[in-house]
Design an enzyme around this catalytic site. Structure first.
Site, short mmCIF file in Angstrom:
data_model
loop_
_atom_site.label_atom_id
_atom_site.label_comp_id
_atom_site.label_asym_id
_atom_site.label_seq_id
_atom_site.Cartn_x
_atom_site.Cartn_y
_atom_site.Cartn_z
N LYS A 8 -16.07 3.91 -35.21
CA LYS A 8 -15.04 3.30 -34.37
C LYS A 8 -15.57 2.01 -33.77
CE LYS A 8 -17.10 4.33 -30.25
NZ LYS A 8 -17.66 3.29 -29.33
N ASP A 139 -16.89 10.71 -26.45
CA ASP A 139 -15.94 10.07 -27.38
C ASP A 139 -15.64 10.93 -28.60
OD1 ASP A 139 -18.43 9.83 -28.54
OD2 ASP A 139 -18.26 7.70 -29.00
#
Length: 278
Positions: A8, A139
């Site tokens: 990401k 995350d």
């Protein structure tokens, strides 16, 4: 069964508060990329001579931890506390560099949960998988769906977010990771939390050409002071034609968004590089 855990990037990252438990609250937009690891699991034969329930082997980019301490194994052990899982072999081929701010380890863990759910028909659903993933890392939950998300809290509170996502499909992303490892502890040590003038969720809804002047990563300023070569990488991405460039997460990887193909490998010879459609 094989899956491909994705990296990401953070489109903006602002540290807005420090909690009494020592954790920091943030605002960021997570966005998935086409840079991936490869993760495969197979049911282990009952007679296979190992003492572990999840026998992990790691290939590719080296990972600085014992394989049984890897988040992939921790994900298996977490799910095994509540579900009857068979012993498995897991093979992880690493292409996402570590300590880069790209979420590679978190992604591997979340995709392991997804694999276990699909392979052994656990029928957990996304919400339950996200709750498990959040217990492994701030995350991790994002990677259960790996869709653009606005994240708050310590990164575990996710909301779908709109933006020029369809338009971004026509752009390219270049990722550069120098041979500099930045620990999370080092990254946060010099942060002074404050609310941004404008929320990153609102900025990413604007045309990408406006991001350079408004979208920020709070880790950049203190880490640039400690590692001046990082500031040089960002500047060089702009010199190569990036419309927008930023450090991802707490670093040390940088990404640039381009409207044309660029030979990133030539421009950053000797560093890890990746280039593909966004």
């Amino acid at each position: 069964m094989i899956t491909f855990p994705c990296a990401k990037i953070n489109l903006g990252l602002n540290i807005v508060n420090k909690r009494s438990d020592g954790y920091h609250e943030l605002q960021t937009v997570f966005y998935p990329t086409k840079l991936t690891d490869t993760l495969e699991i197979k049911r282990m034969d009952d007679e296979f001579p190992v003492d572990t329930a999840c026998d992990l082997k790691i290939y590719g980019i080296p990972v600085a931890c014992n394989e049984q301490d890897n988040l992939v194994v921790k994900a298996y052990n977490l799910i095994a506390q509540d579900y009857d899982l068979p012993r498995i072999h897991a093979h992880l081929f690493k292409q996402i560099p570590s300590q880069a701010g790209l979420g590679g380890g978190s992604s591997d863990a979340a995709y392991m949960i997804r694999l276990l759910d699909e392979r052994f028909r656990l029928n957990m659903g996304n919400a339950e998988m996200e709750r498990y993933a959040a217990r492994l890392g701030a995350d991790c939950a994002f990677f259960i769906t790996a869709e653009p998300s606005y994240a708050t809290g310590i990164g575990e509170i996710l909301e779908p977010t709109d933006g020029p996502w369809d338009a971004l499909d026509t752009y390219y992303i270049g990722i550069v990771k120098p041979d500099i490892a930045i620990s999370t502890k080092e990254a946060f040590a010099h942060i002074v939390p404050q609310m941004p003038a404008k929320c990153c969720r609102d900025i990413v809804r604007q045309p990408i050409e406006t991001w350079r002047d408004e979208l920020t990563n709070d880790f950049e300023k203190p880490l640039f002071a400690l590692h001046p070569e990082l500031a040089d990488i960002k500047q060089r991405l702009y010199q190569e034609g990036a419309i927008y460039a930023q450090m991802s997460g707490s670093g040390s990887a940088f990404f640039g968004i381009f409207d044309r193909k660029v030979d990133i490998g030539r421009a950053f010879d000797g560093m890890f590089t990746f280039f593909d459609k966004l």
